[in-house]
Design a protein around this motif. Structure first.
Motif, mmCIF file in Angstrom:
data_model
loop_
_atom_site.group_PDB
_atom_site.id
_atom_site.type_symbol
_atom_site.label_atom_id
_atom_site.label_comp_id
_atom_site.label_asym_id
_atom_site.label_seq_id
_atom_site.Cartn_x
_atom_site.Cartn_y
_atom_site.Cartn_z
ATOM 1 N N LEU A 293 11.481 -18.148 29.169
ATOM 2 C CA LEU A 293 11.872 -16.804 29.587
ATOM 3 C C LEU A 293 13.252 -16.431 29.056
ATOM 4 C CD1 LEU A 293 11.111 -14.330 31.303
ATOM 5 C CD2 LEU A 293 12.170 -15.485 33.267
ATOM 6 N N LEU A 294 14.106 -17.434 28.889
ATOM 7 C CA LEU A 294 15.465 -17.204 28.387
ATOM 8 C C LEU A 294 15.455 -16.380 27.112
ATOM 9 C CD1 LEU A 294 18.545 -17.884 27.939
ATOM 10 C CD2 LEU A 294 17.746 -19.932 26.751
ATOM 11 N N PHE A 295 14.596 -16.733 26.172
ATOM 12 C CA PHE A 295 14.600 -16.066 24.874
ATOM 13 C C PHE A 295 14.112 -14.625 24.963
ATOM 14 C CE2 PHE A 295 14.220 -20.601 23.520
ATOM 15 C CZ PHE A 295 15.465 -20.667 22.897
ATOM 16 N N SER A 296 13.254 -14.353 25.933
ATOM 17 C CA SER A 296 12.780 -12.988 26.109
ATOM 18 C C SER A 296 13.806 -12.140 26.843
ATOM 19 C CB SER A 296 11.457 -12.991 26.886
ATOM 20 O OG SER A 296 11.022 -11.674 27.138
ATOM 21 N N GLU A 297 14.409 -12.723 27.906
ATOM 22 C CA GLU A 297 15.369 -11.963 28.711
ATOM 23 C C GLU A 297 16.624 -11.612 27.922
ATOM 24 O OE1 GLU A 297 15.997 -14.437 32.123
ATOM 25 O OE2 GLU A 297 14.481 -13.377 33.293
ATOM 26 N N GLU A 298 17.019 -12.495 27.050
ATOM 27 C CA GLU A 298 18.240 -12.253 26.280
ATOM 28 C C GLU A 298 17.974 -11.410 25.021
ATOM 29 O OE1 GLU A 298 21.303 -12.868 26.915
ATOM 30 O OE2 GLU A 298 21.095 -14.087 28.710
ATOM 31 N N ASP A 299 16.751 -10.979 24.820
ATOM 32 C CA ASP A 299 16.404 -10.142 23.669
ATOM 33 C C ASP A 299 16.705 -10.823 22.342
ATOM 34 O OD1 ASP A 299 15.347 -7.893 25.004
ATOM 35 O OD2 ASP A 299 17.369 -7.206 25.460
ATOM 36 N N ILE A 300 16.610 -12.139 22.327
ATOM 37 C CA ILE A 300 16.970 -12.868 21.115
ATOM 38 C C ILE A 300 16.035 -12.526 19.966
ATOM 39 C CG2 ILE A 300 17.280 -15.159 20.120
ATOM 40 C CD1 ILE A 300 18.060 -16.133 22.885
ATOM 41 N N ARG A 301 14.761 -12.358 20.267
ATOM 42 C CA ARG A 301 13.820 -11.998 19.210
ATOM 43 C C ARG A 301 14.210 -10.650 18.579
ATOM 44 N NH1 ARG A 301 10.374 -13.744 23.366
ATOM 45 N NH2 ARG A 301 9.433 -15.792 22.985
ATOM 46 N N ALA A 302 14.653 -9.719 19.428
ATOM 47 C CA ALA A 302 15.086 -8.406 18.911
ATOM 48 C C ALA A 302 16.341 -8.555 18.047
ATOM 49 C CB ALA A 302 15.362 -7.453 20.070
ATOM 50 N N TYR A 303 17.275 -9.405 18.478
ATOM 51 C CA TYR A 303 18.485 -9.620 17.685
ATOM 52 C C TYR A 303 18.128 -10.167 16.308
ATOM 53 C CZ TYR A 303 20.864 -9.425 22.243
ATOM 54 O OH TYR A 303 21.321 -9.063 23.481
ATOM 55 N N LYS A 304 17.242 -11.144 16.272
ATOM 56 C CA LYS A 304 16.869 -11.755 15.005
ATOM 57 C C LYS A 304 16.277 -10.719 14.050
ATOM 58 C CE LYS A 304 14.776 -15.550 14.386
ATOM 59 N NZ LYS A 304 15.723 -15.985 13.322
ATOM 60 N N GLN A 305 15.411 -9.909 14.560
ATOM 61 C CA GLN A 305 14.773 -8.903 13.717
ATOM 62 C C GLN A 305 15.786 -7.879 13.222
ATOM 63 O OE1 GLN A 305 14.015 -5.400 14.354
ATOM 64 N NE2 GLN A 305 13.113 -5.336 12.300
ATOM 65 N N GLU A 306 16.687 -7.461 14.113
ATOM 66 C CA GLU A 306 17.679 -6.450 13.743
ATOM 67 C C GLU A 306 18.693 -6.990 12.746
ATOM 68 O OE1 GLU A 306 17.463 -3.954 17.967
ATOM 69 O OE2 GLU A 306 19.064 -5.412 17.607
ATOM 70 N N PHE A 307 19.123 -8.228 12.928
ATOM 71 C CA PHE A 307 20.090 -8.801 11.991
ATOM 72 C C PHE A 307 19.475 -9.024 10.612
ATOM 73 C CE2 PHE A 307 22.483 -10.709 15.804
ATOM 74 C CZ PHE A 307 23.379 -9.653 15.825
ATOM 75 N N SER A 308 18.178 -9.305 10.562
ATOM 76 C CA SER A 308 17.509 -9.529 9.278
ATOM 77 C C SER A 308 17.268 -8.213 8.541
ATOM 78 C CB SER A 308 16.182 -10.264 9.484
ATOM 79 O OG SER A 308 15.275 -9.454 10.211
ATOM 80 N N ASP A 309 17.214 -7.110 9.268
ATOM 81 C CA ASP A 309 16.989 -5.792 8.664
ATOM 82 C C ASP A 309 17.877 -4.781 9.380
ATOM 83 O OD1 ASP A 309 15.950 -3.791 7.085
ATOM 84 O OD2 ASP A 309 14.183 -3.471 8.354
ATOM 85 N N TYR A 310 19.193 -4.995 9.235
ATOM 86 C CA TYR A 310 20.161 -4.235 10.018
ATOM 87 C C TYR A 310 20.238 -2.776 9.563
ATOM 88 C CZ TYR A 310 24.492 -3.304 12.568
ATOM 89 O OH TYR A 310 25.438 -2.793 13.419
ATOM 90 N N THR A 311 20.298 -1.876 10.525
ATOM 91 C CA THR A 311 20.427 -0.450 10.243
ATOM 92 C C THR A 311 21.885 -0.038 10.436
ATOM 93 O OG1 THR A 311 18.176 -0.035 11.034
ATOM 94 C CG2 THR A 311 19.658 1.863 10.870
ATOM 95 N N SER A 312 22.536 0.392 9.376
ATOM 96 C CA SER A 312 23.940 0.786 9.476
ATOM 97 C C SER A 312 24.060 2.216 9.972
ATOM 98 C CB SER A 312 24.625 0.651 8.110
ATOM 99 O OG SER A 312 24.176 1.656 7.228
ATOM 100 N N GLY A 313 25.213 2.523 10.538
ATOM 101 C CA GLY A 313 25.452 3.869 11.039
ATOM 102 C C GLY A 313 25.491 4.903 9.941
ATOM 103 N N LYS A 314 25.893 4.497 8.732
ATOM 104 C CA LYS A 314 25.957 5.435 7.620
ATOM 105 C C LYS A 314 24.553 5.829 7.166
ATOM 106 C CE LYS A 314 28.070 6.036 3.067
ATOM 107 N NZ LYS A 314 28.924 5.421 2.016
ATOM 108 N N GLU A 315 23.626 4.850 7.182
ATOM 109 C CA GLU A 315 22.256 5.119 6.737
ATOM 110 C C GLU A 315 21.479 5.927 7.774
ATOM 111 O OE1 GLU A 315 20.784 1.209 6.224
ATOM 112 O OE2 GLU A 315 21.822 0.847 4.330
ATOM 113 N N ASP A 316 21.603 5.520 9.035
ATOM 114 C CA ASP A 316 20.804 6.129 10.097
ATOM 115 C C ASP A 316 21.573 6.039 11.413
ATOM 116 O OD1 ASP A 316 18.931 6.986 11.907
ATOM 117 O OD2 ASP A 316 17.459 5.409 11.500
#
Length: 352
Positions: A293-316
């Protein structure tokens, strides 16, 4: 007496205009920043005035003598040195005063070389020649020094750093030092707005490095956090490089904004370091452990996905703002700033 590489008047003017335009583009893209306390428009007008003044003086001085590439280089270089001194004298005082001193030496030597050598006697000619060679040497040394200092500033701009760092040493948990708010409250009290405004850029960095040490300790990071100042895009207040564990704060943000806003940026970037370590933990876990549950509650999966395909403020801007890693970092930073200032207020009240 003229140099063998003397340029024609037309060539000198054409080269002055061409290289003036090229250097202006270079300076604008790498080193231009508003002078502290001045508006962008006023700073820009000051730069243009310096360029026109030195161009006019250089052309007038060199019209009959010294119309060569070296003289052209000097009169193109000087206005940028004057502006860089005005804009960076507080950020990098050593470099700023170095620019001022070398500019004065260069200008004095160049003007002295325009005075014809005495020709009354052979001794006078020999003495004049020796003095002229000495002045030419001083001019060359000053020009090289100025060029080196501007290159250092330009390299710092490209790399988003400046050639100085906090005097406070970055620490980590494994060093055995407990970096807490209570243990550094006197330093952190400088984050109150009145004392903060009176601090130099270096002193502000020292306070923020202390706060970064505390954040690294509270977050349980296995590494230190290093704080530096940099010339980031105007809309970027701070950034974190996980390869070097460096938090870069926008130099204009550091020098001109409120203390609580800069502290918020620091804590925001420190939280990104923590998110990265959670991703490392997920990567090192077995498949069965990743179901915890730790990995789901801490949104770690979301962090991994976002860091691998990060959206910058300038782009979007909208996409950047809504990323889970950014939402979490904003929430954490807001709570941190409130905690710091509640403890600073308690300290002040206790001291009173």
């Amino acid at each position: 007496m003229t140099s063998r590489n003397t340029l024609s008047k037309g060539q000198y003017l054409r080269d002055h205009l061409f290289w003036g335009a090229v250097s202006m583009v270079w300076f604008n893209s790498l080193l231009f920043r508003s002078i502290e306390g001045w508006t962008y428009r006023r700073s820009r007008l000051f730069l243009w005035a310096a360029l026109l003044l030195f161009a006019a003086a250089g052309i007038a001085a060199a019209w009959r003598r010294q119309r060569n590439n070296f003289s052209l280089f000097i009169h193109l270089l000087l206005p940028y040195c004057v502006y860089a001194f005005a804009a960076f004298r507080r950020t990098a005082p050593g470099l700023g005063w170095g620019l001022a001193a070398l500019s004065a030496l260069l200008l004095a030597a160049d003007e002295a070389l325009l005075v014809p050598a005495k020709r009354e006697t052979a001794a006078a000619r020999a003495g004049g020649g020796a003095r002229r060679r000495a002045l030419e040497g001083a001019r060359a040394a000053a020009a090289c020094g100025l060029s080196a200092l501007l290159i250092v500033l330009a390299a710092g701009a490209v790399l988003s750093v400046f050639p100085f760092s906090p005097s406070v040493t970055p620490v980590r948990r494994s060093d055995g030092e407990a970096a807490t708010i209570a243990g550094h409250i006197e330093t952190l009290a400088l984050l109150e707005e009145e004392p903060w405004r009176a601090l130099s850029t270096q002193e502000k960095l020292d306070v923020l490095q202390t706060a970064a040490n505390i954040e690294a300790y509270y977050l349980g990071l296995p590494h230190e956090l290093n704080v530096i100042a940099g010339m980031l895009p105007e809309s970027t207040l701070g950034s974190y490089n996980d390869r070097t564990h460096v938090i870069t704060l926008n130099i204009d943000h550091l020098e001109n904004d409120f203390a609580h806003e800069v502290l918020d940026s620091l804590c925001h970037e420190a939280r990104h370091a923590y998110q990265r370590r959670l991703c490392d933990l997920y990567d090192s876990a077995s498949e069965s452990q990743r179901a915890l549950l730790l990995f789901s509650e801490e949104d770690i999966r979301a962090y991994k996905q976002e860091f691998s395909d990060y959206t910058s403020g300038k782009e979007d801007p909208q996409g950047y703002y809504s990323q889970r890693c950014e939402t979490d970092a904003r929430e954490y930073a807001s709570a941190c700033v409130a905690d710091y200032y509640s403890k600073i207020r308690a300290y002040r009240q206790g001291a009173a």
